[in-house]
Design a protein around this motif. Structure first.
Motif, PDB file in Angstrom:
ATOM      1  N   SER A 321       0.848  -1.192   0.000  1.00 28.52           N
ATOM      2  CA  SER A 321       0.000   0.000   0.000  1.00 28.52           C
ATOM      3  C   SER A 321       0.883   1.243   0.000  1.00 28.52           C
ATOM      4  CB  SER A 321      -0.907   0.015   1.231  1.00 28.52           C
ATOM      5  OG  SER A 321      -1.645   1.218   1.289  1.00 28.52           O
ATOM      6  N   GLN A 322       0.340   2.309  -0.557  1.00 31.05           N
ATOM      7  CA  GLN A 322       1.008   3.605  -0.488  1.00 31.05           C
ATOM      8  C   GLN A 322       0.219   4.585   0.367  1.00 31.05           C
ATOM      9  OE1 GLN A 322       2.383   5.187  -4.189  1.00 31.05           O
ATOM     10  NE2 GLN A 322       3.454   3.318  -4.777  1.00 31.05           N
ATOM     11  N   SER A 323      -0.700   4.056   1.159  1.00 34.65           N
ATOM     12  CA  SER A 323      -1.460   4.881   2.090  1.00 34.65           C
ATOM     13  C   SER A 323      -0.681   5.023   3.392  1.00 34.65           C
ATOM     14  CB  SER A 323      -2.823   4.249   2.382  1.00 34.65           C
ATOM     15  OG  SER A 323      -3.433   4.855   3.504  1.00 34.65           O
ATOM     16  N   LEU A 362       6.432   8.271   1.972  1.00 32.65           N
ATOM     17  CA  LEU A 362       4.982   8.414   1.951  1.00 32.65           C
ATOM     18  C   LEU A 362       4.519   9.693   2.644  1.00 32.65           C
ATOM     19  CD1 LEU A 362       3.956   4.720   2.688  1.00 32.65           C
ATOM     20  CD2 LEU A 362       4.019   5.892   0.492  1.00 32.65           C
TER      21      LEU A 362
END
Length: 437
Positions: A321-323, A362
Motif C-alpha cells: 500500500s502507499q497509504s 509516503l
C-alpha cells in the motif's frame, strides 16, 4: 546474508542467549562466513555504534535517575502524587500512575521507574487490599510513560538514528504521555470497584513513606507541592533550556546529574557520599547493559543493510500500500510483535533504518512516526515473553510473570487504544512542537 542474520539471531533468542550477545554473535558469525574471515569491520561497527556525541545523554540521564532516587527526589514526587489523587477510588493505583509521570519526566527510563517507585508502591498496594498481580500490572503499565515523556532515552535514540531534532521529539511526547496517563486512570476507575480494590484504608498508610493524607484537599496538597518544587523544576529547566538554545539535550543530561546532586545533598540533605557511590554502581550496571545492546544492535543493523534486507522490506511495504495510515498500521503490527521479543533500544536501532525511509517517502511526519514507534516499544515492555517492565514488577510483587499478565491486560488494552488514537490523529504529536518551535 539476510536469512542467515535473521535465522541465527532468532536461534539465539530461542536459546535464551542475552539479546546483546545474540545480536553480536549473529552478526559476527555471518560476517565470518560471508567476508572471508574478516572480522575487523565488526569491531569497527561495534565501537561506532556507541560513539555519537548525542548518545552521551543516555548514561547521563540514567545516572541522574539513580541520584534522584538516592537523594529523596522520587520520594517527594511520590508524596505529591499521592496528595493529589490519593482520595480517588483506587487511590494508590492512581498515585502509582501520577508518580510515574513525575518521575518519568526526570529519569527518561522505564526500567528505573519500575525499580524505584515499584519497590515502594507495590508492597504498599499489596498491604491495602490490592492483589499482587494488579499491583504489578499497574506499576509496569504506568512506567511506559517514561519513554514517551522527555527526557526519554528511547526518543533520544530515535533522534540519533534518524537525524530528527531531539528537542522537538521531547515536546512531541508530552501530549501523548498525558493521554496515556488519562487512559490508565480511567482504566483504574473502571476496574477497582469491580474487583473490590476501592476499599483501601487511607489512614493506615504512613505519610512519611508515601505522603498520603486522609483528605486530598488544598491544605494537604500545598506542603507536598512545596517539598516537590525543587524536583519539579528539573524537567522545566530541561525543556526551557533546549527550546531556548541554552544547551543541547546532551548538555541537559549533564545538567540533570549536577542538579540531582545539588538538590539531593543541599536541599533535601539525603544524598551522602555513600549513596552517591551506590547510585553510581547501580547506574553503571544498567548503562553497561544498554550500551552493550546498542553497540551490538548497531552492528546487526549495518549487517542487515549490507545484506539488502531493509531495501527488500521497504519495497514489499510500498507494494502492499502507499497509504500512510495503512503503512502505519502495518508498522504497528510489526513493532508490537517485535516488542514481545526484542528490547526496545535494540529494536529502535535495528528497525528504524528499515522503516524510516518508507515513512518519509509516503510523507509521514518524522515526529509522528517517532512517537508512534516509541509508544509501540513501550507497550513491548509489558508484553511477555521479554517484557522487562512486567518481569521486574512481577519480581518485586513476588509473583511469576504469568500471574503478572493477569494484572496487566486491562492496562495493555488501554495502551493499545491510545496507540490507535495517536496513529490516526497525527496532530496529537505534531501540534505542540510546531507551536513551540
Amino acid at each position: 546474508m539476510g536469512g542467515m542474520l535473521l535465522g541465527s539471531f532468532g536461534g539465539g533468542i530461542l536459546a535464551r542467549i542475552p539479546i546483546g550477545f545474540a545480536l553480536a554473535g549473529a552478526s559476527l558469525a555471518t560476517l565470518y562466513l560471508m567476508t572471508n574471515n574478516n572480522l575487523a569491520i565488526g569491531a569497527q561497527r561495534i565501537v561506532a555504534g556507541i560513539t555519537p556525541y548525542p548518545l552521551l545523554a543516555v548514561p547521563l540521564f540514567i545516572l541522574a535517575g539513580g541520584l534522584m532516587n538516592a537523594g529523596g527526589i522520587s520520594k517527594r514526587l511520590l508524596g505529591l502524587a499521592d496528595a493529589i489523587v490519593g482520595r480517588l477510588a483506587g487511590g494508590l493505583a492512581h498515585t502509582n500512575i501520577l508518580s510515574s509521570v513525575f518521575f518519568g519526566g526526570l529519569s527518561g527510563s522505564s526500567v528505573a521507574d519500575v525499580s524505584s517507585l515499584g519497590r515502594i508502591l507495590i508492597p504498599a498496594m499489596k498491604e491495602r487490599n490490592y492483589t499482587a498481580a494488579y499491583a504489578a500490572g499497574v506499576t509496569a503499565a504506568s512506567a511506559v510513560i517514561a519513554p514517551i515523556l522527555p527526557p526519554s532515552i528511547t526518543l533520544i535514540l530515535y533522534g540519533v538514528v534518524t537525524g530528527t531534532s531531539i528537542g522537538q521529539l521531547f515536546f512531541a511526547g508530552i501530549v501523548p504521555a498525558i493521554i496515556y496517563m488519562a487512559a490508565l486512570m480511567i482504566t483504574v476507575l473502571l476496574t477497582v470497584k469491580r474487583r473490590g480494590f476501592d476499599k483501601e484504608s487511607l489512614a493506615t498508610v504512613d505519610p512519611k513513606e508515601i505522603g498520603r493524607t486522609p483528605k486530598a484537599d488544598i491544605p494537604a496538597i500545598l506542603p507536598a507541592f512545596l517539598q516537590a518544587i525543587p524536583a519539579l523544576m528539573l524537567p522545566i529547566l530541561i525543556l526551557v533550556g533546549i527550546r531556548g538554545g541554552i544547551f543541547t539535550p546532551t548538555e541537559a543530561a549533564a545538567m540533570a546529574v549536577a542538579y540531582s546532586v545539588l538538590v539531593g545533598a543541599l536541599v533535601y540533605r539525603e544524598l551522602t557520599p555513600g549513596k552517591i557511590l551506590e547510585a553510581m554502581k547501580d547506574s553503571i550496571v544498567l548503562i553497561g547493559l544498554i550500551l552493550l545492546v546498542m553497540a551490538s544492535a548497531q552492528l546487526y543493523s549495518w549487517a542487515l543493510t549490507s545484506g539488502g534486507v531493509p531495501q527488500a522490506i521497504a519495497g514489499t511495504l510500498i507494494e502492499v500500500s502507499q497509504s500512510p495510515i495503512v503503512i502505519l498500521l502495518l508498522i504497528n503490527a510489526l513493532l508490537l510483535v517485535v516488542g514481545m521479543f526484542i528490547e526496545a533500544n535494540a529494536a529502535i536501532i535495528i528497525l528504524i533504518p528499515i522503516l524510516f525511509p518508507v515513512a518519509m517517502e509516503l510523507g509521514i511526519d518524522p515526529l509522528h512516526l517517532g512517537v508512534v514507534i516509541v509508544v509501540n516499544m513501550g507497550l513491548g515492555l509489558v508484553t511477555p515473553p521479554v517484557g522487562l517492565n512486567l518481569m521486574l514488577a512481577s519480581e518485586i510483587a513476588e509473583i511469576d510473570m504469568f500471574e503478572g499478565v493477569k494484572g496487566i491486560w486491562p492496562f495493555l488494552l488501554a495502551g493499545l487504544g491510545v496507540l490507535m488514537l495517536l496513529t490516526f490523529v497525527p496532530a496529537l504529536t505534531t501540534w505542540l512542537p510546531g507551536f513551540v518551535f
